[in-house]
Write a protein that holds these residues in place. Structure first.
Motif, PDB file in Angstrom:
ATOM      1  N   CYS A 276     -49.968 -22.834  14.776  1.00 13.29           N
ATOM      2  CA  CYS A 276     -48.643 -22.487  14.290  1.00 13.29           C
ATOM      3  C   CYS A 276     -48.429 -23.157  12.945  1.00 13.29           C
ATOM      4  CB  CYS A 276     -47.561 -22.924  15.281  1.00 13.29           C
ATOM      5  SG  CYS A 276     -45.936 -22.248  14.911  1.00 13.29           S
ATOM      6  N   MET A 277     -47.827 -22.425  12.021  1.00  9.50           N
ATOM      7  CA  MET A 277     -47.631 -22.897  10.666  1.00  9.50           C
ATOM      8  C   MET A 277     -46.167 -22.712  10.305  1.00  9.50           C
ATOM      9  SD  MET A 277     -50.936 -20.743   9.845  1.00  9.50           S
ATOM     10  CE  MET A 277     -50.631 -20.034  11.473  1.00  9.50           C
ATOM     11  N   ALA A 278     -45.604 -23.649   9.582  1.00  4.69           N
ATOM     12  CA  ALA A 278     -44.163 -23.600   9.376  1.00  4.69           C
ATOM     13  C   ALA A 278     -43.746 -24.234   8.064  1.00  4.69           C
ATOM     14  CB  ALA A 278     -43.461 -24.321  10.529  1.00  4.69           C
ATOM     15  N   TRP A 279     -42.473 -24.034   7.758  1.00  2.36           N
ATOM     16  CA  TRP A 279     -41.803 -24.701   6.646  1.00  2.36           C
ATOM     17  C   TRP A 279     -40.539 -25.364   7.189  1.00  2.36           C
ATOM     18  CZ3 TRP A 279     -43.958 -25.206   1.948  1.00  2.36           C
ATOM     19  CH2 TRP A 279     -45.009 -24.348   1.607  1.00  2.36           C
ATOM     20  N   PHE A 280     -40.357 -26.602   6.811  1.00  2.77           N
ATOM     21  CA  PHE A 280     -39.161 -27.360   7.128  1.00  2.77           C
ATOM     22  C   PHE A 280     -38.500 -27.763   5.816  1.00  2.77           C
ATOM     23  CE2 PHE A 280     -39.244 -28.616  11.692  1.00  2.77           C
ATOM     24  CZ  PHE A 280     -40.393 -27.931  12.045  1.00  2.77           C
ATOM     25  N   ARG A 281     -37.246 -28.152   5.901  1.00  2.00           N
ATOM     26  CA  ARG A 281     -36.608 -28.673   4.696  1.00  2.00           C
ATOM     27  C   ARG A 281     -35.682 -29.827   5.055  1.00  2.00           C
ATOM     28  NH1 ARG A 281     -32.659 -23.536   3.239  1.00  2.00           N
ATOM     29  NH2 ARG A 281     -31.172 -23.803   4.966  1.00  2.00           N
TER      30      ARG A 281
ATOM     31  N   ILE B  77     -44.765 -19.316  11.658  1.00  2.00           N
ATOM     32  CA  ILE B  77     -45.570 -18.132  11.968  1.00  2.00           C
ATOM     33  C   ILE B  77     -46.718 -18.567  12.859  1.00  2.00           C
ATOM     34  CG2 ILE B  77     -46.980 -18.364   9.853  1.00  2.00           C
ATOM     35  CD1 ILE B  77     -46.897 -15.248   9.704  1.00  2.00           C
ATOM     36  N   ASP B  78     -46.989 -17.784  13.904  1.00  2.00           N
ATOM     37  CA  ASP B  78     -48.063 -18.184  14.815  1.00  2.00           C
ATOM     38  C   ASP B  78     -49.373 -17.530  14.398  1.00  2.00           C
ATOM     39  OD1 ASP B  78     -47.005 -16.034  17.607  1.00  2.00           O
ATOM     40  OD2 ASP B  78     -48.070 -15.557  15.752  1.00  2.00           O
ATOM     41  N   SER B  79     -50.415 -17.827  15.126  1.00  2.00           N
ATOM     42  CA  SER B  79     -51.749 -17.360  14.752  1.00  2.00           C
ATOM     43  C   SER B  79     -51.878 -15.842  14.818  1.00  2.00           C
ATOM     44  CB  SER B  79     -52.803 -18.019  15.635  1.00  2.00           C
ATOM     45  OG  SER B  79     -52.518 -17.780  16.997  1.00  2.00           O
ATOM     46  N   ASP B  80     -50.993 -15.180  15.580  1.00  2.00           N
ATOM     47  CA  ASP B  80     -50.997 -13.716  15.639  1.00  2.00           C
ATOM     48  C   ASP B  80     -50.128 -13.078  14.559  1.00  2.00           C
ATOM     49  OD1 ASP B  80     -51.055 -13.882  19.240  1.00  2.00           O
ATOM     50  OD2 ASP B  80     -52.719 -13.599  17.846  1.00  2.00           O
ATOM     51  N   GLY B  81     -49.528 -13.905  13.735  1.00  2.00           N
ATOM     52  CA  GLY B  81     -48.712 -13.373  12.642  1.00  2.00           C
ATOM     53  C   GLY B  81     -47.266 -13.131  12.987  1.00  2.00           C
TER      54      GLY B  81
ATOM     55  N   LYS C  74     -48.944 -15.357   5.991  1.00  2.00           N
ATOM     56  CA  LYS C  74     -50.122 -16.223   5.993  1.00  2.00           C
ATOM     57  C   LYS C  74     -51.346 -15.463   5.556  1.00  2.00           C
ATOM     58  CE  LYS C  74     -51.142 -15.649  10.956  1.00  2.00           C
ATOM     59  NZ  LYS C  74     -52.573 -15.341  10.928  1.00  2.00           N
ATOM     60  N   ASP C  75     -52.325 -16.196   5.110  1.00  2.00           N
ATOM     61  CA  ASP C  75     -53.622 -15.662   4.713  1.00  2.00           C
ATOM     62  C   ASP C  75     -54.670 -16.385   5.538  1.00  2.00           C
ATOM     63  OD1 ASP C  75     -56.073 -15.124   3.517  1.00  2.00           O
ATOM     64  OD2 ASP C  75     -55.207 -14.964   1.517  1.00  2.00           O
ATOM     65  N   ASN C  76     -55.186 -15.718   6.554  1.00  2.00           N
ATOM     66  CA  ASN C  76     -56.135 -16.380   7.451  1.00  2.00           C
ATOM     67  C   ASN C  76     -57.396 -16.821   6.719  1.00  2.00           C
ATOM     68  OD1 ASN C  76     -54.453 -16.061   9.656  1.00  2.00           O
ATOM     69  ND2 ASN C  76     -55.342 -14.087  10.205  1.00  2.00           N
ATOM     70  N   ASP C  77     -57.866 -15.992   5.793  1.00  2.00           N
ATOM     71  CA  ASP C  77     -59.116 -16.303   5.103  1.00  2.00           C
ATOM     72  C   ASP C  77     -58.993 -17.575   4.270  1.00  2.00           C
ATOM     73  OD1 ASP C  77     -59.893 -12.808   4.471  1.00  2.00           O
ATOM     74  OD2 ASP C  77     -60.278 -14.082   6.217  1.00  2.00           O
ATOM     75  N   GLN C  78     -57.796 -17.845   3.784  1.00  2.00           N
ATOM     76  CA  GLN C  78     -57.589 -18.994   2.901  1.00  2.00           C
ATOM     77  C   GLN C  78     -56.978 -20.184   3.621  1.00  2.00           C
ATOM     78  OE1 GLN C  78     -58.624 -19.052  -0.287  1.00  2.00           O
ATOM     79  NE2 GLN C  78     -59.465 -16.998   0.028  1.00  2.00           N
ATOM     80  N   ASN C  79     -56.711 -20.059   4.925  1.00  2.00           N
ATOM     81  CA  ASN C  79     -55.984 -21.113   5.645  1.00  2.00           C
ATOM     82  C   ASN C  79     -54.725 -21.490   4.872  1.00  2.00           C
ATOM     83  OD1 ASN C  79     -57.785 -21.284   7.793  1.00  2.00           O
ATOM     84  ND2 ASN C  79     -59.074 -22.774   6.750  1.00  2.00           N
ATOM     85  N   ALA C  80     -53.976 -20.486   4.490  1.00  2.00           N
ATOM     86  CA  ALA C  80     -52.789 -20.710   3.675  1.00  2.00           C
ATOM     87  C   ALA C  80     -51.615 -19.922   4.230  1.00  2.00           C
ATOM     88  CB  ALA C  80     -53.053 -20.292   2.229  1.00  2.00           C
ATOM     89  N   TRP C  81     -50.430 -20.414   3.975  1.00  2.00           N
ATOM     90  CA  TRP C  81     -49.223 -19.662   4.303  1.00  2.00           C
ATOM     91  C   TRP C  81     -48.189 -19.859   3.208  1.00  2.00           C
ATOM     92  CZ3 TRP C  81     -51.236 -23.631   7.095  1.00  2.00           C
ATOM     93  CH2 TRP C  81     -50.466 -24.775   7.308  1.00  2.00           C
ATOM     94  N   TYR C  82     -47.228 -18.957   3.212  1.00  2.00           N
ATOM     95  CA  TYR C  82     -46.317 -18.846   2.095  1.00  2.00           C
ATOM     96  C   TYR C  82     -44.886 -18.677   2.586  1.00  2.00           C
ATOM     97  CZ  TYR C  82     -50.915 -17.562   0.410  1.00  2.00           C
ATOM     98  OH  TYR C  82     -52.259 -17.556   0.162  1.00  2.00           O
ATOM     99  N   LEU C  83     -43.957 -19.031   1.730  1.00  2.00           N
ATOM    100  CA  LEU C  83     -42.543 -18.806   2.027  1.00  2.00           C
ATOM    101  C   LEU C  83     -41.907 -18.169   0.799  1.00  2.00           C
ATOM    102  CD1 LEU C  83     -40.327 -19.194   4.180  1.00  2.00           C
ATOM    103  CD2 LEU C  83     -39.692 -21.302   2.981  1.00  2.00           C
TER     104      LEU C  83
END
Length: 122
Positions: A30-35, A51-55, A71-80
Motif C-alpha cells: 500500500c502506498m500513500a500520501w499524508f500531510r 493506493i493498494d497493489s491492485d491500483g 502508481k507506476d509499478n515498473d518504477q516503484n513510484a506513485w504520484y499525487l
C-alpha cells in the motif's frame, strides 16, 4: 527497510495544481500520501490519499474530486496530482508505504519519506 524520496511541491496560487512524486527502493503493498498542516505536532499527519497493489485508490473526504493518486509499478513510484488547491491544503506532504491492504491510517505505515512543502497562497 524501504527508502522513499519525494519530489515536486512548491508554491502555488489558490485554484492551481501541483504534482507530487514518490520513488521507492522497492515495491509495497500500500502506498500513500499524508500531510501535516502548519501548527500541527510532528506526528499529527492526515492521510490524504492511498493506493493498494491492485491500483484501488482511497481518499480523505477533504480531497475527493480534487486529488488523484496513481502508481507506476515498473518504477516503484506513485504520484499525487492535486488540483483546485486552496490554502487549507498547505502543509508538508509525506510519501508513505506499508504492508497492509489499506494505509490511510498512520498506524498502518511502516516507512516514511522526509516530506516536501506545498504552499497555497495568493
Amino acid at each position: 527497510q524501504v527508502q522513499l524520496v519525494e519530489s515536486g511541491g512548491g508554491s502555488v496560487q489558490p485554484g492551481g495544481s501541483v504534482r507530487l512524486s514518490c520513488a521507492a527502493s522497492r515495491s509495497n503493498k500500500c502506498m500513500a500520501w499524508f500531510r501535516r498542516a502548519p501548527g500541527q505536532e510532528r506526528w499529527g499527519r492526515e492521510g490524504v490519499a492511498g493506493i493498494d497493489s491492485d491500483g484501488r485508490p482511497m481518499y480523505a473526504d477533504s480531497v475527493k474530486g480534487r486529488f488523484t493518486i496513481s502508481k507506476d509499478n515498473d518504477q516503484n513510484a506513485w504520484y499525487l496530482q492535486m488540483n483546485s488547491l486552496n490554502p487549507e491544503d498547505t502543509g508538508i506532504y509525506y510519501c508513505a508505504a506499508g504492508p497492509f491492504a489499506t494505509c490511510l491510517d498512520s498506524a498502518r505505515i511502516a516507512w516514511w519519506g522526509q516530506g516536501i512543502q506545498v504552499t497555497v497562497s495568493s
